[in-house]
Design an enzyme around this catalytic site. Structure first.
Site, short mmCIF file in Angstrom:
data_model
loop_
_atom_site.label_atom_id
_atom_site.label_comp_id
_atom_site.label_asym_id
_atom_site.label_seq_id
_atom_site.Cartn_x
_atom_site.Cartn_y
_atom_site.Cartn_z
N LYS A 95 0.84 -1.21 0.00
CA LYS A 95 0.00 0.00 0.00
C LYS A 95 0.87 1.25 0.00
O LYS A 95 1.88 1.28 0.70
CB LYS A 95 -0.86 0.02 1.27
CG LYS A 95 -2.08 -0.86 1.25
CD LYS A 95 -2.86 -0.69 2.55
CE LYS A 95 -4.02 -1.67 2.64
NZ LYS A 95 -5.10 -1.42 1.70
N ARG A 117 -10.80 -10.97 1.55
CA ARG A 117 -11.73 -11.93 0.93
C ARG A 117 -11.12 -13.32 0.85
O ARG A 117 -11.83 -14.31 0.85
CB ARG A 117 -12.18 -11.41 -0.43
CG ARG A 117 -11.09 -11.28 -1.46
CD ARG A 117 -11.47 -10.34 -2.60
NE ARG A 117 -11.46 -8.94 -2.16
CZ ARG A 117 -11.83 -7.91 -2.93
NH1 ARG A 117 -12.24 -8.12 -4.16
NH2 ARG A 117 -11.79 -6.68 -2.47
N1 BES Z 1 -8.12 -3.57 4.35
C1 BES Z 1 -8.33 -3.09 3.05
C2 BES Z 1 -9.60 -2.27 2.90
C3 BES Z 1 -9.71 -1.02 3.71
C4 BES Z 1 -9.27 0.18 3.22
C5 BES Z 1 -10.29 -1.06 4.97
C6 BES Z 1 -9.41 1.33 3.98
C7 BES Z 1 -10.41 0.09 5.72
C8 BES Z 1 -9.98 1.28 5.23
C9 BES Z 1 -8.41 -4.24 2.05
O1 BES Z 1 -7.70 -5.37 2.38
C10 BES Z 1 -7.91 -3.74 0.75
O2 BES Z 1 -6.79 -3.36 0.68
N2 BES Z 1 -8.79 -3.73 -0.24
C11 BES Z 1 -8.47 -3.25 -1.54
C12 BES Z 1 -9.07 -4.19 -2.54
C13 BES Z 1 -8.54 -4.04 -3.93
C14 BES Z 1 -7.07 -4.37 -4.00
C15 BES Z 1 -9.31 -4.97 -4.85
C16 BES Z 1 -9.02 -1.85 -1.68
O3 BES Z 1 -10.05 -1.52 -1.10
O4 BES Z 1 -8.39 -1.05 -2.37
ZN ZN Z 2 -5.67 -5.28 1.75
#
Ligand code: BES
Ligand code: ZN
Ligand code: ZN
Length: 509
Positions: free
Chosen positions: A288, A362
């Site tokens: 990230k 997921r």
């Molecule tokens: N944990 C994150 C989602 C999240 C983001 C929760 C901000 C709380 C606050 C999740 O694991 C994630 O990174 N999701 C991605 C999915 C994408 C790569 C398909 C996202 O939301 O960008």
């Molecule tokens: Zn994630």
């Protein structure tokens, strides 16, 4: 904080403050409080006369009794028009009161409970809402402030304000005593558990790795009717939970699968909660960027909500069997981490192309949901900080909800509405299935480029692991953690959606 209800003459009342809720439209307001007014030599009617804005929602007027009594102060707390009253206004009042009382270093609070002017809401609901607002408004996460840890040399031996000590309800109507008594215990249980959830989610990831989290959970459930079972790495492998194993590979911390069981005799139904427990989400190989990584200790918020919901059900002796399943992992980047494009196999045998290692929630839920199906439950509800896209879809004050059973969905949304933990449904149209088809495996873990319908895609993916069960998915990616505090929600962890889940469970028996 001690919670009590007692009939009590004002002249005998021993408290730092007596809070009197007042409405804007009350005629001859002071008549309601003859006893107080007389004892205070008409100080009450004088205050009301001098302040025409008394009763306005959110307005506080406090005055001293000048030692005529054991009672030190009176606080008139405005609730607006009586026929516009709702429970959220009472929760907000509770939260504001807690802050005001703390700011003035008061300890023992008496509340002249709502009288005949209470419309629209019952005395039970109003009392519960006040307790919830007050207790949650009193919450602050300060575990690592050295003054609280007692490690600061300068603080040793100093007399410190230790927070609010007690809240005493003094009913205006005699028959309300029993009614209030009957409900405040439950409100206390739920509020305490929301605070436990907030503490868990606010805890930094170095204090709450999967192994430390398991220790916390065991501590939380000591002397409880809830059984705690931990599946260690070997057992997880034996269950063929390839998703959990692969997500955890990038960390030295081993994955854990926590199974909580509350099983009362003659249980009417079995329900299973499944909660995402990523104690830190760095994104993995798809690391990230800085602005998205900062609050990722919150990524176990779903699992913490499961702790809160199961604990509440047990403490309130709900006649249903409640199981909580929580896969715990860290999603990190390292030489042993899962790579983008890897193909892995879930516990139900489906193969998944990992198009993005940051869509890890997921993956671990896929295995946990499949495990949940083994309990042959009435329904499965999963709770997960699954997507950042949830805040794009519905904003930060509403949870995204998806599922395969409209009755179940309706009941959960209604429970959320009542508790002011709002949720709204997103569709799981068959057409979206196209987007998660992989060229080389059964599924891929993300949809179209650009994050199109990101939250829905998360739900579509999970649907592949629930068998024939009734199921709802709550994406709390936008609601578990907040930068927008209100009267009874401090910055950081919110404890959402524990109150909603508890309210919903009450409708199951
Ligand atoms: N944990 C994150 C989602 C999240 C983001 C929760 C901000 C709380 C606050 C999740 O694991 C994630 O990174 N999701 C991605 C999915 C994408 C790569 C398909 C996202 O939301 O960008
Ligand atoms: Zn994630
Ligand atoms: Zn995540």
């Amino acid at each position: 904080m001690k919670l009590m209800v007692k009939e009590c003459l004002i002249k005998n009342l021993n408290a730092d403050v007596l809070v009197i809720p007042v409405f804007k439209d009350m005629e001859n307001k002071e008549k309601m409080f003859v006893e107080v007014n007389n004892i205070l030599n008409k100080l009450l009617s004088q205050t009301i006369y001098e302040n025409p804005d008394i009763g306005e929602e959110g307005k506080f007027h406090m005055f001293y009794t000048n030692s005529r009594l054991k009672l030190k102060r009176v606080l008139l707390a405005g609730l607006g028009e009586s026929d516009e009253l709702d429970l959220e206004k009472i929760r907000n009042l509770g939260g504001k009161l807690a802050a005001h009382i703390k700011n003035n270093s008061m300890k023992d609070v008496a509340f002249l409970s709502f009288g005949y002017d209470l419309k629209n809401v019952t005395i039970e609901a109003a009392s519960k809402a006040l307790v919830v607002g007050f207790k949650l408004g009193d919450y602050k996460y300060e575990e690592f402030k050295t003054e609280n840890m007692g490690t600061k040399e300068a603080d040793k031996g100093k007399k410190k304000y230790k927070g609010i000590n007690s809240l005493l309800f003094v009913p205006q109507v005699k028959s309300d005593l029993k009614l209030i008594e009957n409900v405040i215990k439950d409100a206390e249980i739920v509020s305490n558990n929301v605070c436990i959830v907030r503490d868990l989610v606010n805890k930094p990831a170095n204090m709450l790795s999967p192994s430390l989290y398991v220790k916390e959970i065991k501590k939380i459930f000591t002397k409880s009717k809830v059984k705690v079972k931990i599946l260690e790495e070997a057992a997880i492998k034996k269950e063929k939970m390839g998703c959990i194993i692969n997500v955890a590979k990038g960390s030295v911390e081993k994955p854990k699968l926590v199974v909580l069981t509350y099983s009362p005799p003659k249980a009417k139904k079995t329900i299973v909660f499944v909660g995402k427990g990523v104690t830190f989400d760095a994104g993995g190989t798809n690391l990230k960027p800085s602005q998205y990584i900062s609050n990722m200790k919150q990524d176990m918020g779903g699992s913490a909500a499961v702790v809160g919901a199961v604990k509440s059900a047990a403490e309130m002796k709900f006649p249903i069997k409640v199981i909580g399943i929580m896969p715990l992992v860290e999603n990190l980047i390292s030489g042993t981490a899962m790579k983008t494009g890897d193909v892995i196999t879930a516990a139900n045998g489906k193969t998944i192309e990992v198009e993005n290692t940051d869509a890890e929630g997921r993956l671990i839920l896929a295995d946990a949901l499949h495990y949940a199906t083994k309990f042959k439950p009435y329904c499965i509800v999963d709770i997960a900080t699954l997507t950042g896209a949830a805040s794009v879809a519905l904003g930060s004050r509403c949870t995204s909800l998806m599922g395969n059973d409209q009755d179940l969905i309706k009941n959960l949304i209604e429970a959320g509405e009542k508790m002011h933990e709002k949720a709204w449904q997103l569709p799981l149209f068959k057409e979206y299935d196209e987007d998660i088809k992989s060229d080389i495996a059964d599924l891929k873990n993300m949809g179209n480029p650009g994050g199109e319908a990101g939250t829905i895609i998360g739900g579509m993916f999970l649907q592949n692991f629930i068998g024939e069960n009734k199921w709802v998915h709550l994406d709390i990616g936008a609601t578990a953690f907040t930068a927008k505090p209100n009267a009874y929600k401090s910055k950081g962890a919110t404890g959402v959606p524990v109150r909603m889940l508890v309210k919903w469970m009450r409708g199951l028996f």
